[in-house]
Write an enzyme that holds these catalytic residues in place. Sequence first.
Site, PDB file in Angstrom:
ATOM      1  CG  ASP A 188      50.076  26.382  30.596  1.00 40.65           C
ATOM      2  OD1 ASP A 188      49.786  25.189  30.395  1.00 40.65           O
ATOM      3  OD2 ASP A 188      51.214  26.753  30.950  1.00 40.65           O
ATOM      4  CG  ASN A 241      51.585  21.368  23.130  1.00 42.51           C
ATOM      5  OD1 ASN A 241      50.826  22.305  22.901  1.00 42.51           O
ATOM      6  ND2 ASN A 241      52.352  21.360  24.218  1.00 42.51           N
TER       7      ASN A 241
END
Length: 237
Positions: free
Chosen positions: A15, A63
Amino acid sequence: MDDVRVPKHVAIIMDGNGRWAKKRGLPRKMGHVEGCKVVERTVEDAARLGIKYLTVYAFSTENWKRSEEEVDALMQLFRYYTKRLLKIAGENNVRVKMIGERSRFAPDIIDGINKLETTTANNTRMTFVIAVNYGSRDEIRRSVTRMLADCQAGVISAAEVSEERISSYLDTAGIPDPDLLIRTSGEERLSNFLLWQLAYSEFYFTDVLWPDFRKEELVKAIEMYNSRERRYGDAKG
Ligand code: IPE
Ligand code: IPE
Ligand code: MG
């Protein structure tokens, strides 16, 4: 790194690509480009350290909510990396496996994934698992659907639904549960990653953004792992 136990399976929530790019005044896409280079290096580092399974979270079922521009950029990177990984995996004797629901991808990406898996299937040094269009709840949903179909067809009975049997219906069938989970960028949540498989894993959180992740950070995580006592519900000490 002398005298340390190397975890058999390390999972990583990569991330912070967007924030890395933002800090430099670059488009988010450039964070992903840089992040991919770090994936390549991490595969080699992990194999050299003796890790047997490395799993990375590359794209979640959530996503798709991102801008079309960003999703397109990520798809272009998958397209390129399915080819590039053929070389990296070949050179390092690494087997590559994808988890997640791949049917949503463009046909040429699906072909690339299939080719990568079949070409590397007999490599033995390390298994590199990439989670793409992966969501743990979606994985469980798909498993339950297949299990119900097998029940109806008489392949298994309700009495045979053991924990092992459930594991065997997940995308990660045959892969041991992660010993260590790493999440970069300072966030401390699972974001729908391997909910079943991480039941007894040790967690390591670092503020380092994924494009800045280097071997030293991986070694730090392994050292932390060594300092922890895994009890599995037992009463010790
Ligand atoms: C992780 O980085 C990569 C993917 C989720 C594809 P992010 O893109 O989530 O980066 P941040 O969290 O916005 O910094
Ligand atoms: C998790 O990161 C997914 C991947 C790393 C592929 P996100 O950045 O998408 O997760 P949230 O939105 O912070 O929970
Ligand atoms: Mg993020």
